[in-house]
Design an enzyme around this catalytic site. Sequence first.
Site, PDB file in Angstrom:
ATOM      1  N   ARG A  27       0.820  -1.222   0.000  1.00  0.00           N
ATOM      2  CA  ARG A  27       0.000   0.000   0.000  1.00  0.00           C
ATOM      3  C   ARG A  27       0.849   1.266   0.000  1.00  0.00           C
ATOM      4  O   ARG A  27       0.326   2.383  -0.059  1.00  0.00           O
ATOM      5  CB  ARG A  27      -0.921   0.029   1.222  1.00  0.00           C
ATOM      6  CG  ARG A  27      -1.872  -1.143   1.288  1.00  0.00           C
ATOM      7  CD  ARG A  27      -2.695  -1.076   2.543  1.00  0.00           C
ATOM      8  NE  ARG A  27      -3.613   0.036   2.505  1.00  0.00           N
ATOM      9  CZ  ARG A  27      -4.852  -0.025   2.057  1.00  0.00           C
ATOM     10  NH1 ARG A  27      -5.333  -1.162   1.589  1.00  0.00           N
ATOM     11  NH2 ARG A  27      -5.632   1.027   2.071  1.00  0.00           N
ATOM     12  N   TRP A  74       2.741   6.003   1.876  1.00  0.00           N
ATOM     13  CA  TRP A  74       2.841   6.443   0.484  1.00  0.00           C
ATOM     14  C   TRP A  74       2.668   7.950   0.550  1.00  0.00           C
ATOM     15  O   TRP A  74       1.581   8.437   0.865  1.00  0.00           O
ATOM     16  CB  TRP A  74       1.751   5.791  -0.362  1.00  0.00           C
ATOM     17  CG  TRP A  74       1.866   6.091  -1.827  1.00  0.00           C
ATOM     18  CD1 TRP A  74       2.636   5.426  -2.739  1.00  0.00           C
ATOM     19  CD2 TRP A  74       1.191   7.126  -2.560  1.00  0.00           C
ATOM     20  NE1 TRP A  74       2.486   5.989  -3.982  1.00  0.00           N
ATOM     21  CE2 TRP A  74       1.608   7.028  -3.907  1.00  0.00           C
ATOM     22  CE3 TRP A  74       0.291   8.129  -2.217  1.00  0.00           C
ATOM     23  CZ2 TRP A  74       1.151   7.884  -4.900  1.00  0.00           C
ATOM     24  CZ3 TRP A  74      -0.171   8.994  -3.207  1.00  0.00           C
ATOM     25  CH2 TRP A  74       0.261   8.854  -4.534  1.00  0.00           C
ATOM     26  N   ASN A 100      -4.114   7.291   7.240  1.00  0.00           N
ATOM     27  CA  ASN A 100      -4.143   7.024   5.803  1.00  0.00           C
ATOM     28  C   ASN A 100      -5.244   7.896   5.224  1.00  0.00           C
ATOM     29  O   ASN A 100      -6.378   7.841   5.694  1.00  0.00           O
ATOM     30  CB  ASN A 100      -4.444   5.524   5.575  1.00  0.00           C
ATOM     31  CG  ASN A 100      -4.850   5.208   4.145  1.00  0.00           C
ATOM     32  OD1 ASN A 100      -4.474   5.910   3.211  1.00  0.00           O
ATOM     33  ND2 ASN A 100      -5.625   4.148   3.980  1.00  0.00           N
ATOM     34  N   GLU A 487      -3.197  -2.264 -21.864  1.00  0.00           N
ATOM     35  CA  GLU A 487      -2.816  -2.937 -20.623  1.00  0.00           C
ATOM     36  C   GLU A 487      -1.363  -3.447 -20.714  1.00  0.00           C
ATOM     37  O   GLU A 487      -0.602  -3.347 -19.743  1.00  0.00           O
ATOM     38  CB  GLU A 487      -3.807  -4.083 -20.348  1.00  0.00           C
ATOM     39  CG  GLU A 487      -3.511  -4.958 -19.158  1.00  0.00           C
ATOM     40  CD  GLU A 487      -3.426  -4.229 -17.818  1.00  0.00           C
ATOM     41  OE1 GLU A 487      -3.754  -3.033 -17.744  1.00  0.00           O
ATOM     42  OE2 GLU A 487      -2.986  -4.855 -16.856  1.00  0.00           O
ATOM     43  N   LYS A 491       1.607  -2.322 -18.172  1.00  0.00           N
ATOM     44  CA  LYS A 491       2.407  -3.277 -17.394  1.00  0.00           C
ATOM     45  C   LYS A 491       3.888  -2.995 -17.584  1.00  0.00           C
ATOM     46  O   LYS A 491       4.649  -3.011 -16.632  1.00  0.00           O
ATOM     47  CB  LYS A 491       2.151  -4.735 -17.840  1.00  0.00           C
ATOM     48  CG  LYS A 491       0.895  -5.435 -17.386  1.00  0.00           C
ATOM     49  CD  LYS A 491       0.707  -5.622 -15.916  1.00  0.00           C
ATOM     50  CE  LYS A 491       0.138  -4.412 -15.265  1.00  0.00           C
ATOM     51  NZ  LYS A 491      -1.266  -4.276 -15.087  1.00  0.00           N
ATOM     52  N   GLU A 494       4.962   0.481 -15.888  1.00  0.00           N
ATOM     53  CA  GLU A 494       4.890   0.622 -14.431  1.00  0.00           C
ATOM     54  C   GLU A 494       5.916  -0.229 -13.691  1.00  0.00           C
ATOM     55  O   GLU A 494       6.321   0.130 -12.595  1.00  0.00           O
ATOM     56  CB  GLU A 494       3.477   0.368 -13.899  1.00  0.00           C
ATOM     57  CG  GLU A 494       3.000  -1.049 -13.998  1.00  0.00           C
ATOM     58  CD  GLU A 494       1.591  -1.224 -13.466  1.00  0.00           C
ATOM     59  OE1 GLU A 494       1.168  -0.484 -12.577  1.00  0.00           O
ATOM     60  OE2 GLU A 494       0.906  -2.143 -13.949  1.00  0.00           O
ATOM     61  N   LYS A 609      -0.652  -0.002  -4.138  1.00  0.00           N
ATOM     62  CA  LYS A 609      -1.674  -0.899  -4.676  1.00  0.00           C
ATOM     63  C   LYS A 609      -3.077  -0.307  -4.606  1.00  0.00           C
ATOM     64  O   LYS A 609      -3.854  -0.435  -5.522  1.00  0.00           O
ATOM     65  CB  LYS A 609      -1.613  -2.208  -3.888  1.00  0.00           C
ATOM     66  CG  LYS A 609      -2.548  -3.277  -4.386  1.00  0.00           C
ATOM     67  CD  LYS A 609      -1.946  -4.011  -5.560  1.00  0.00           C
ATOM     68  CE  LYS A 609      -2.904  -5.000  -6.169  1.00  0.00           C
ATOM     69  NZ  LYS A 609      -2.569  -5.193  -7.580  1.00  0.00           N
TER      70      LYS A 609
HETATM   71  C1  F6R Z   1      -1.922  -1.249 -12.655  1.00  0.00           C
HETATM   72  C2  F6R Z   1      -2.833  -1.147 -11.536  1.00  0.00           C
HETATM   73  C3  F6R Z   1      -3.616   0.105 -11.380  1.00  0.00           C
HETATM   74  C4  F6R Z   1      -5.009  -0.204 -10.820  1.00  0.00           C
HETATM   75  C5  F6R Z   1      -5.748   1.099 -10.508  1.00  0.00           C
HETATM   76  C6  F6R Z   1      -7.168   0.836 -10.044  1.00  0.00           C
HETATM   77  O1  F6R Z   1      -1.291  -2.486 -12.698  1.00  0.00           O
HETATM   78  O2  F6R Z   1      -2.936  -2.029 -10.734  1.00  0.00           O
HETATM   79  O3  F6R Z   1      -3.690   0.822 -12.573  1.00  0.00           O
HETATM   80  O4  F6R Z   1      -5.709  -0.960 -11.759  1.00  0.00           O
HETATM   81  O5  F6R Z   1      -5.053   1.804  -9.526  1.00  0.00           O
HETATM   82  O6  F6R Z   1      -7.170   0.047  -8.905  1.00  0.00           O
HETATM   83  P1  F6R Z   1      -8.456  -0.753  -8.480  1.00  0.00           P
HETATM   84  O7  F6R Z   1      -8.709  -1.786  -9.505  1.00  0.00           O
HETATM   85  O8  F6R Z   1      -8.102  -1.335  -7.143  1.00  0.00           O
HETATM   86  O9  F6R Z   1      -9.574   0.240  -8.397  1.00  0.00           O
END
Ligand code: F6R
Length: 614
Positions: A27, A74, A100, A487, A491, A494, A609
């Site tokens: 996180r 973060w 947070n 996508e 990948k 990032e 994440k």
């Molecule tokens: C990329 C990635 C992010 C998430 C985005 C949305 O690999 O994981 O782009 O997809 O931050 O996150 P969620 O799906 O948790 O809303």
Amino acid sequence: MCGIVAYVGNKEAYPILIRGLKRLEYRGYDSAGIALLNDKELNIYKKQGKVSELEAFTINKNLKGNIGIGHTRWATHGLPNDVNSHPHFTTNKDIAIIHNGIIENYSTLKEELISRGYQFRSETDTEVIVHLIDDIMKTEKVDLVEAVRHALLSVTGAYALVVISNKHPDTLIAARKSSPLVVGIGKENEFYLASDATPIVEYTKQVVYLNDEEIAILDRNSGLKIVHLSKEEKTPYIQELELHLEALEKGGFEHFMLKEIFEQPKTIHDCFRGRLNTEQGWVNLGGLKDYHQKLLNANRLIFVACGTSWHAAQVGEYLIEELARINVEVEYASEFRYRNPIINEQDVVIAISQSGETADTLAALELAKSKGATIIGICNVVGSSISRITDAGSYTHAGPEIGVASTKAFTAQVTILTLLALLLANKKGTVSAAKFHEIISELENIPKKVKEILDKNNLIKEIATQYKDAKNALYLGRGSSFPVALEGALKLKEISYIHAEGYPAAEMKHGPIALIDEEMPVFVIATKGTSYEKVVSNIQEVKARKGKIIAIVTEGDEQVKSMADHIIEIPDTNEHLVPLLATIPFQLLSYHISVMRGCNVDQPRNLAKSVTVE
Ligand code: F6R
């Protein structure tokens, strides 16, 4: 985004906090810190960098105490350094806080507190809260819980926070608004607190998810009490966790990302298990059963999502429009909420989110709800905020995704969207029985076909060695393979920090083709289907400019093979299901390139994440 963990009970708190922080490190990993209370002495240790650096820093320190709080950061306000690390504490170090979220009115509050003599050590918004609590206790002569409540009534923004005080050696006070917090109930008034259940599951399966504007008082003598900010007392709703500890371990893989890529035959299967029946010819999404008519009669289905989930939504748009002939729009949640969208009761707004906590997606849903739309969630994390505020929804059942780069969550989202498209098409009669049957039976074959692609890992690794030093990369696809190209590019950038862009293959000649030279790898999805010949022409355009072609093709393809520098064959499948297969080689390529470049695969720089800030 920022991980919170806390413990009160009769065990040593330090090991619980450190283990918890390691689980929550996905996180945020700018810094980590803990506060431990031992014999009315509150000791705070914090350090820039990973939890392992905090661990090294705390060697030989007094780490005693049965009550404590921990945080992994973060950074939002202030650099990621030791001073800005959490916990933050009052001037006399009597009270410490972890947080947070973002306090939006922090600068006004800070000015007021400075004018009243408070001195700030850090640049964070969080420090404001702890001084505010202190100030309220002194000026209003109220106890700590009341001071926390009053302070929270004065702040605007998002928070999940925990307060510890040496004047209350048996008690933790926690609260949340728009950022998640879950309480674990151990034995005999022993309590755990965390941003998600991963630090808790090895100690207890009994949890209470706090709701917005609730304050939890966890006391090892008197137990758990929950009050709303309005002072109304709430009865804790205890739930049983379904999470298993093994799901949080690497299981012999070098990285979580690789483990999660290899889990996909199972996670895709888990996602459709019990939701389709080829013999009887049906598809069912239990969580949506009362909303079929609403979906079928909707004016529009509007998907809101971010990042990878937004790419899954794009695949969903192709599938639903093509199969069910229902108007679909896909919106970046962050843009949708700030442009005064036209929404009404006839619209159905569907959020797609792995974490179920993404702040922009949550806010977009709240906006849609306020305008009367039906709101639906497609989430992976059970009990997450999105899953709790929506009218209905479907879980993707991919299990915990720990690698920051999303992989198995994406294919699970696409699987749910395929089921949704089929369900609606079947009910609406927009696909023939034969076609419906063909797609659902082929969906059942997808896990096996994903496994066949994973078996080509060594070949894909070999291709990766040739492009690991690229400075840029292009990803091309058409139709539902276009979001797969997006996508693929995401990948790569990032986790390996190579600049990459995804384009609809035909758009290349409207600008990006200018970038192509012998240094440029171009990853193309050129599988058999409607646009195959067109994509072949696009490949020729790249070749004519000496670009390097790495093509994903259908097994047995000869035409592209003769033009491409490398091909990765994937098993033949129904055209609507290609995204589920074509994405796998891209995940593996990015993974290997990242490892070869020495990058931190599971925790790429600057990322976290669960993006719980706007
Ligand atoms: C990329 C990635 C992010 C998430 C985005 C949305 O690999 O994981 O782009 O997809 O931050 O996150 P969620 O799906 O948790 O809303």
